[in-house]
Design a protein around this motif. Structure first.
Motif, PDB file in Angstrom:
ATOM      1  N   GLN A 130       0.742  -1.250   0.173  1.00 12.64           N
ATOM      2  CA  GLN A 130       0.074  -0.045   0.070  1.00 12.64           C
ATOM      3  C   GLN A 130       0.850   1.257   0.114  1.00 12.64           C
ATOM      4  O   GLN A 130       0.625   2.111  -0.784  1.00 12.64           O
ATOM      5  N   VAL A 131       2.121   1.160   0.917  1.00 15.18           N
ATOM      6  CA  VAL A 131       2.612   2.612   0.993  1.00 15.18           C
ATOM      7  C   VAL A 131       3.741   2.621  -0.101  1.00 15.18           C
ATOM      8  O   VAL A 131       4.027   3.895  -0.422  1.00 15.18           O
ATOM      9  N   SER A 132       4.278   1.202  -0.428  1.00 12.19           N
ATOM     10  CA  SER A 132       5.421   1.424  -1.369  1.00 12.19           C
ATOM     11  C   SER A 132       5.227   0.360  -2.431  1.00 12.19           C
ATOM     12  O   SER A 132       5.796  -0.699  -2.655  1.00 12.19           O
ATOM     13  N   PRO A 133       4.317   0.652  -3.292  1.00 12.29           N
ATOM     14  CA  PRO A 133       3.804  -0.274  -4.381  1.00 12.29           C
ATOM     15  C   PRO A 133       4.938  -0.774  -5.512  1.00 12.29           C
ATOM     16  O   PRO A 133       4.665  -1.831  -5.848  1.00 12.29           O
ATOM     17  N   GLU A 134       5.967  -0.011  -5.649  1.00 11.73           N
ATOM     18  CA  GLU A 134       6.941  -0.169  -6.521  1.00 11.73           C
ATOM     19  C   GLU A 134       7.990  -1.452  -5.720  1.00 11.73           C
ATOM     20  O   GLU A 134       9.066  -1.777  -6.510  1.00 11.73           O
ATOM     21  N   THR A 135       8.279  -1.444  -4.489  1.00 11.30           N
ATOM     22  CA  THR A 135       8.923  -2.525  -3.557  1.00 11.30           C
ATOM     23  C   THR A 135       8.703  -3.707  -3.931  1.00 11.30           C
ATOM     24  O   THR A 135       7.454  -4.247  -3.972  1.00 11.30           O
ATOM     25  N   GLN A 136       9.881  -4.680  -4.468  1.00  8.62           N
ATOM     26  CA  GLN A 136       9.464  -6.034  -4.722  1.00  8.62           C
ATOM     27  C   GLN A 136       9.891  -6.653  -3.219  1.00  8.62           C
ATOM     28  O   GLN A 136      10.705  -6.378  -2.370  1.00  8.62           O
ATOM     29  N   ILE A 137       8.778  -7.542  -2.761  1.00  5.54           N
ATOM     30  CA  ILE A 137       8.696  -8.016  -1.437  1.00  5.54           C
ATOM     31  C   ILE A 137       9.103  -9.507  -1.674  1.00  5.54           C
ATOM     32  O   ILE A 137       8.678 -10.254  -2.365  1.00  5.54           O
ATOM     33  N   TYR A 138       9.986  -9.933  -0.676  1.00  3.75           N
ATOM     34  CA  TYR A 138      10.479 -11.278  -0.607  1.00  3.75           C
ATOM     35  C   TYR A 138      10.254 -11.981   0.807  1.00  3.75           C
ATOM     36  O   TYR A 138      10.697 -11.429   1.823  1.00  3.75           O
ATOM     37  N   VAL A 139       9.361 -12.793   0.875  1.00  2.00           N
ATOM     38  CA  VAL A 139       9.168 -13.403   2.145  1.00  2.00           C
ATOM     39  C   VAL A 139       9.643 -14.722   2.228  1.00  2.00           C
ATOM     40  O   VAL A 139       9.567 -15.415   1.573  1.00  2.00           O
ATOM     41  N   GLN A 140      10.557 -14.948   3.260  1.00  2.00           N
ATOM     42  CA  GLN A 140      11.383 -15.890   3.728  1.00  2.00           C
ATOM     43  C   GLN A 140      10.859 -16.876   4.647  1.00  2.00           C
ATOM     44  O   GLN A 140      10.163 -16.331   5.515  1.00  2.00           O
ATOM     45  N   SER A 141      10.980 -18.048   4.557  1.00  2.00           N
ATOM     46  CA  SER A 141      10.295 -19.159   5.369  1.00  2.00           C
ATOM     47  C   SER A 141      11.137 -18.927   6.753  1.00  2.00           C
ATOM     48  O   SER A 141      12.228 -18.290   6.967  1.00  2.00           O
ATOM     49  N   LEU A 142      10.486 -19.339   7.629  1.00  2.47           N
ATOM     50  CA  LEU A 142      11.208 -19.578   9.145  1.00  2.47           C
ATOM     51  C   LEU A 142      12.236 -20.667   8.873  1.00  2.47           C
ATOM     52  O   LEU A 142      11.852 -21.607   8.031  1.00  2.47           O
ATOM     53  N   LEU A 143      13.409 -20.480   9.630  1.00  2.00           N
ATOM     54  CA  LEU A 143      14.350 -21.672   9.705  1.00  2.00           C
ATOM     55  C   LEU A 143      14.057 -22.614  10.646  1.00  2.00           C
ATOM     56  O   LEU A 143      13.123 -22.415  11.665  1.00  2.00           O
ATOM     57  N   PRO A 144      14.503 -23.910  10.381  1.00  2.00           N
ATOM     58  CA  PRO A 144      14.424 -24.933  11.392  1.00  2.00           C
ATOM     59  C   PRO A 144      15.133 -24.785  12.866  1.00  2.00           C
ATOM     60  O   PRO A 144      15.887 -23.693  12.697  1.00  2.00           O
ATOM     61  N   VAL A 145      14.654 -25.127  13.879  1.00  2.00           N
ATOM     62  CA  VAL A 145      15.512 -25.109  15.116  1.00  2.00           C
ATOM     63  C   VAL A 145      15.742 -26.551  15.611  1.00  2.00           C
ATOM     64  O   VAL A 145      15.301 -27.400  14.972  1.00  2.00           O
ATOM     65  N   THR A 146      16.790 -26.395  16.638  1.00  2.28           N
ATOM     66  CA  THR A 146      17.143 -27.918  17.356  1.00  2.28           C
ATOM     67  C   THR A 146      16.965 -27.709  18.624  1.00  2.28           C
ATOM     68  O   THR A 146      17.563 -26.716  19.166  1.00  2.28           O
ATOM     69  N   THR A 147      16.579 -28.997  19.358  1.00  3.32           N
ATOM     70  CA  THR A 147      16.553 -29.001  20.652  1.00  3.32           C
ATOM     71  C   THR A 147      17.982 -29.450  21.160  1.00  3.32           C
ATOM     72  O   THR A 147      18.338 -29.579  22.505  1.00  3.32           O
ATOM     73  N   TYR A 148      19.042 -29.737  20.316  1.00 10.23           N
ATOM     74  CA  TYR A 148      20.300 -30.318  20.739  1.00 10.23           C
ATOM     75  C   TYR A 148      21.084 -29.727  21.766  1.00 10.23           C
ATOM     76  O   TYR A 148      21.549 -30.238  22.517  1.00 10.23           O
ATOM     77  N   TYR A 149      20.861 -28.425  21.606  1.00  9.39           N
ATOM     78  CA  TYR A 149      21.865 -27.767  22.772  1.00  9.39           C
ATOM     79  C   TYR A 149      21.055 -27.414  23.950  1.00  9.39           C
ATOM     80  O   TYR A 149      21.831 -26.517  24.946  1.00  9.39           O
ATOM     81  N   ASN A 150      19.908 -27.724  24.124  1.00  6.93           N
ATOM     82  CA  ASN A 150      19.348 -27.386  25.330  1.00  6.93           C
ATOM     83  C   ASN A 150      18.868 -25.817  25.678  1.00  6.93           C
ATOM     84  O   ASN A 150      19.280 -25.512  26.577  1.00  6.93           O
ATOM     85  N   LYS A 151      18.941 -25.302  24.620  1.00  8.99           N
ATOM     86  CA  LYS A 151      18.982 -23.567  24.733  1.00  8.99           C
ATOM     87  C   LYS A 151      17.824 -23.239  23.932  1.00  8.99           C
ATOM     88  O   LYS A 151      17.257 -23.714  23.171  1.00  8.99           O
ATOM     89  N   PHE A 152      17.281 -21.918  24.397  1.00  7.61           N
ATOM     90  CA  PHE A 152      15.991 -21.406  23.832  1.00  7.61           C
ATOM     91  C   PHE A 152      15.075 -22.376  23.818  1.00  7.61           C
ATOM     92  O   PHE A 152      14.335 -22.437  22.541  1.00  7.61           O
ATOM     93  N   TYR A 153      14.570 -23.178  24.745  1.00  8.85           N
ATOM     94  CA  TYR A 153      13.866 -24.240  24.767  1.00  8.85           C
ATOM     95  C   TYR A 153      12.422 -23.799  24.261  1.00  8.85           C
ATOM     96  O   TYR A 153      11.610 -24.327  23.757  1.00  8.85           O
ATOM     97  N   GLU A 154      12.081 -22.673  24.883  1.00  8.99           N
ATOM     98  CA  GLU A 154      10.648 -22.108  24.480  1.00  8.99           C
ATOM     99  C   GLU A 154      10.351 -21.791  22.981  1.00  8.99           C
ATOM    100  O   GLU A 154       9.237 -21.939  22.582  1.00  8.99           O
TER     101      GLU A 154
END
Length: 221
Positions: A130-154
């Protein structure tokens, strides 16, 4: 004034005071406001390529990775879909050439369903258009995560949910007719979690991860 009336009045005043204090509490982290206030002061032009996201984007030295001063980092650690939407004006008012967006993993610990996360991304995309109609938009997927390190468990304990979120995000890009970039499949291992060579905490990227990310998106720059 009777004792009962006094107690009722005291209780009411206490409740009002607590509500006022809650109402004045900041919506986001101090770091969010530090970065957002800086971004409001920095120029964005029609030649610029903007990377928007959370800590994963924030951690990338994008202009150096691409050897291009027009590539600019607008990531904020801890950010969410709502946080990006709320600070979007400082970016889109400059009518940038391209925007690369990756956001949503910090919504997951708040128990937001995939549909809600995707809806937040759709609002961001619609505002950019709406605000910047000429802007090309690239939406990237979320990355995978891993529980291996027992950090950022939430975050990492929700690793099985990420493919569904990405599918919902992809559907949004199809409806909005913007480019979807699949990062997930390049980083995921056979079990569905982040390959350990790309992270040392289960959520954020090592240098090798940023180099792979660069390789994936280079054709879109």
């Amino acid at each position: 004034m009777t004792k009962k009336t006094f107690l009722l009045l005291f209780t009411w005043l206490t409740a009002v005071t607590l509500y006022a204090q809650q109402d004045k509490s900041p919506k986001y982290s101090t770091y969010y406001y530090q970065r957002a206030s800086l971004f409001e002061s920095l120029p964005v032009t029609s030649e610029d390529i903007i990377f928007i996201g959370n800590s994963i984007t924030d951690g990338g030295e994008w202009h150096e990775l691409f050897n291009n001063p027009h590539v600019k980092n607008r990531g904020i650690s801890g950010d969410t879909t709502q946080g990006v939407f709320d600070r979007l004006d400082a970016i889109v008012n400059g009518q940038p050439a391209k925007i690369f967006l990756m956001i949503g993993i910090n919504n997951v610990p708040q128990n937001e369903p995939a549909d809600t996360i995707a809806a937040g991304i759709r609002l961001i995309v619609q505002k950019i258009k709406q605000v910047s109609p000429e802007t090309q938009i690239y939406v990237q997927s979320l990355l995978p995560v891993t529980t291996y390190y027992n950090k950022f468990y939430e975050h990492t304990c929700h690793w099985k949910e990420i493919p569904e979120i990405n599918q919902k995000i992809k559907t949004v890009t199809e409806k909005e007719q913007v480019q979807y970039i699949d990062l997930f499949s390049h980083f995921v291992d056979a079990e569905g979690q982040m390959q350990k060579q790309y992270t040392n905490d289960g959520l954020h990227l090592l240098g090798k991860g940023y180099l792979l990310w660069k390789e994936i998106i280079t054709p879109y720059l």
